[in-house]
Enzyme design. Structure first.
Site, mmCIF file in Angstrom:
data_model
loop_
_atom_site.group_PDB
_atom_site.id
_atom_site.type_symbol
_atom_site.label_atom_id
_atom_site.label_comp_id
_atom_site.label_asym_id
_atom_site.label_seq_id
_atom_site.Cartn_x
_atom_site.Cartn_y
_atom_site.Cartn_z
ATOM 1 N N THR A 75 0.850 -1.203 0.000
ATOM 2 C CA THR A 75 0.000 0.000 0.000
ATOM 3 C C THR A 75 0.877 1.242 0.000
ATOM 4 O OG1 THR A 75 -1.755 -1.179 1.149
ATOM 5 C CG2 THR A 75 -1.820 1.227 1.253
ATOM 6 N N ASN A 153 -5.454 -9.795 -7.487
ATOM 7 C CA ASN A 153 -5.657 -10.391 -6.167
ATOM 8 C C ASN A 153 -6.889 -11.299 -6.112
ATOM 9 O OD1 ASN A 153 -6.236 -7.445 -6.505
ATOM 10 N ND2 ASN A 153 -7.630 -7.817 -4.805
ATOM 11 N N GLN A 181 0.805 -9.767 -5.629
ATOM 12 C CA GLN A 181 0.334 -11.154 -5.652
ATOM 13 C C GLN A 181 1.270 -12.075 -6.436
ATOM 14 O OE1 GLN A 181 -2.095 -12.480 -3.968
ATOM 15 N NE2 GLN A 181 -3.183 -10.662 -3.230
ATOM 16 N N SER A 201 4.351 -6.422 -1.310
ATOM 17 C CA SER A 201 4.438 -6.806 0.103
ATOM 18 C C SER A 201 5.030 -8.204 0.135
ATOM 19 C CB SER A 201 3.038 -6.898 0.724
ATOM 20 O OG SER A 201 2.529 -5.651 1.066
ATOM 21 N N HIS A 203 3.971 -10.464 2.706
ATOM 22 C CA HIS A 203 3.163 -11.370 3.538
ATOM 23 C C HIS A 203 2.278 -12.304 2.723
ATOM 24 C CE1 HIS A 203 -0.777 -9.198 3.332
ATOM 25 N NE2 HIS A 203 -0.014 -8.145 3.120
ATOM 26 N N THR A 239 13.026 5.362 10.729
ATOM 27 C CA THR A 239 13.901 4.260 11.161
ATOM 28 C C THR A 239 13.376 2.940 10.607
ATOM 29 O OG1 THR A 239 14.402 5.473 13.173
ATOM 30 C CG2 THR A 239 14.875 3.101 13.198
ATOM 31 N N CYS A 327 -9.096 -6.890 1.676
ATOM 32 C CA CYS A 327 -9.000 -5.521 2.164
ATOM 33 C C CYS A 327 -10.368 -4.839 2.168
ATOM 34 C CB CYS A 327 -8.036 -4.720 1.284
ATOM 35 S SG CYS A 327 -6.596 -5.633 0.802
HETATM 36 C C1 LIG Z 1 -2.554 -6.604 -5.619
HETATM 37 C C2 LIG Z 1 -2.368 -6.021 -4.264
HETATM 38 N N1 LIG Z 1 -1.772 -4.821 -4.144
HETATM 39 C C3 LIG Z 1 -1.569 -4.263 -2.944
HETATM 40 C C4 LIG Z 1 -1.978 -4.878 -1.782
HETATM 41 C C5 LIG Z 1 -1.753 -4.185 -0.476
HETATM 42 O O1 LIG Z 1 -0.856 -4.892 0.317
HETATM 43 P P1 LIG Z 1 -0.635 -4.487 1.845
HETATM 44 O O2 LIG Z 1 -1.984 -4.563 2.495
HETATM 45 O O3 LIG Z 1 0.310 -5.503 2.351
HETATM 46 O O4 LIG Z 1 -0.094 -3.110 1.871
HETATM 47 C C6 LIG Z 1 -2.614 -6.130 -1.855
HETATM 48 C C7 LIG Z 1 -3.114 -6.803 -0.638
HETATM 49 O O5 LIG Z 1 -4.144 -7.422 -0.641
HETATM 50 C C8 LIG Z 1 -2.806 -6.706 -3.133
HETATM 51 O O6 LIG Z 1 -3.393 -7.891 -3.277
#
Ligand SMILES: Cc1ncc(COP(=O)(O)O)c(C=O)c1O
Length: 384
Positions: A75, A153, A181, A201, A203, A239, A327
């Site tokens: 994000t 996503n 993704q 990201s 995660h 930081t 989200c």
């Molecule tokens: C395609 C895509 N972009 C951006 C994001 C945002 O990632 P984060 O919530 O880790 O910032 C996601 C999370 O679902 C995503 O699937």
């Protein structure tokens, strides 16, 4: 409540932390108390760990380590890419994007639009794909950026980023790819994609939440989103989250080692899931391209069923799935991406996302197929 452990088929929302990554994180929390900007020994140890993580991430992306800016996630990286490029351009200017972007791209673009930036949103075909020629046709003399999601996503659909970048570069326009993704699931090579900015990201592929990156070519003018402190060569103040970045590096190193095998294994599980569902449940169809798709993602329309109700019924059986972008879950609006693909609101509301990943096995897939086959007829009966 079921006694069996949950079956987690929601890896596109987030993936469980890999054990190796958790260990690296724990070690960093315990052993790296210094601030990477401090010149003393403890600071230097933290700096070395951050730079090692940068090299591990850069290696996975085929990028130069100095082009990589660490962020708090995709994000922030998407916001930094969009704002960072637009901040240095004369207004009014123009951005070309798609109708299926993640909210972390769509919402900053909508905010920029309110500030006077023109935005063209290219539609997708019934398979969820963007036509690179439509991107080329939308470019204008004042176009400052092309921004396209690499892997979707909700559907897992992959775009032809190299062709899109070729069209944009022919007009001297830089390209931003949201690769969140895709990272760790398919090869994401910055040079092969041709993108000037790549956001992600970690995660979604076994890394910690709240850690991400932006690859930004040094030649590209980019104003920092966060100022103060001068970290990340002045490109992102604050930081560094040292343990999270150590975890990010570990997740990237793991992905680089496992990537071809991951793709094969997850595609086999995804295909087993789809074949099982298709054989056991009438009136189902897959959403999105079958040829250009992440190996781990299956998006299925169960005609005549409310996917939200099916999700809840599966959850009661210990199965975690999703009806769309995590989200924005909690909202009952049908998926904008499926609507952009020409699905009706009813069809979009009947669609469920199942995403596999590390830890999923054949027995779990078979149990999910069995439960889906049992539950869908009941959910269909409940439909208004
Ligand atoms: C395609 C895509 N972009 C951006 C994001 C945002 O990632 P984060 O919530 O880790 O910032 C996601 C999370 O679902 C995503 O699937």
């Amino acid at each position: 409540m079921p006694t069996a452990p949950p079956i987690y088929l929601d890896h596109n929302a987030t993936a469980p932390l890999r054990a190796e990554v958790a260990e690296a994180l724990a070690r960093a929390l315990r052993d790296l108390p210094g601030n990477p900007s401090s010149p003393h020994t403890l600071g230097q140890a933290a700096r070395a760990a951050v730079e090692r993580a940068r090299e591990e991430a850069a290696a996975l992306l085929g990028a130069a380590p100095r082009d990589l800016v660490f962020t708090s996630g995709a994000t922030e990286a998407n916001n930094a890419a969009l704002r960072g490029v637009l901040a240095l351009r004369a207004r009014p200017s123009h951005v070309v994007t798609t109708a299926v972007e993640h909210p972390s791209v769509e919402e900053p673009l909508a905010a920029l639009e309110a500030e006077g930036v023109a935005v063209t949103r290219i539609g997708v075909d019934a398979d969820g794909r963007v036509d690179p020629e439509a991107v080329a046709a939308a470019l204008r003399d004042d176009t400052a950026l092309v921004s396209v999601i690499l892997a979707h996503n909700e559907t897992g659909v992959l775009q032809d980023m190299a062709k899109i970048a070729e069209a944009a570069h022919a007009r001297g326009v830089p390209v931003h790819a949201d690769a969140t993704q895709a990272l760790g699931r398919v090869p994401v090579d910055v040079a092969a994609l041709g993108a000037d900015l790549v956001a992600a990201s970690v995660h979604k592929c076994g890394g910690p939440k709240g850690a991400g990156l932006l690859v930004a070519r040094r030649s590209l003018g980019l104003a920092p989103l966060l100022r103060g402190g001068g970290q990340e060569r002045g490109r992102r103040g604050g930081t560094e989250n040292v343990p999270a970045l150590v975890g990010l590096g570990a997740a990237c190193a793991l992905a680089a080692r496992e990537l071809p095998e991951r793709g094969r294994r997850w595609a086999a599980l995804r295909d087993r899931l789809w074949q099982g569902i298709r054989a056991a449940v009438p009136r189902v169809r897959r959403n999105g391209s079958l040829a250009h798709v992440l190996p781990n993602t299956l998006n299925v329309e169960f005609e005549g069923a409310e996917a939200e109700v099916l999700l809840e019924a599966l959850d009661l059986e210990g199965i975690c799935v999703s009806t769309g972008a995590a989200c924005s879950s909690g909202s009952i609006e049908p998926s904008a991406a499926l609507l952009a693909m020409g699905r009706t609101r009813v069809q979009a509301r009947a669609s469920l996302r199942l995403s596999v990943g590390h830890g999923v096995d054949e027995a779990q897939v078979d149990r999910v197929v069995h439960l889906v086959a049992q539950l869908v007829p009941r959910v269909r009966e409940m439909a208004p």
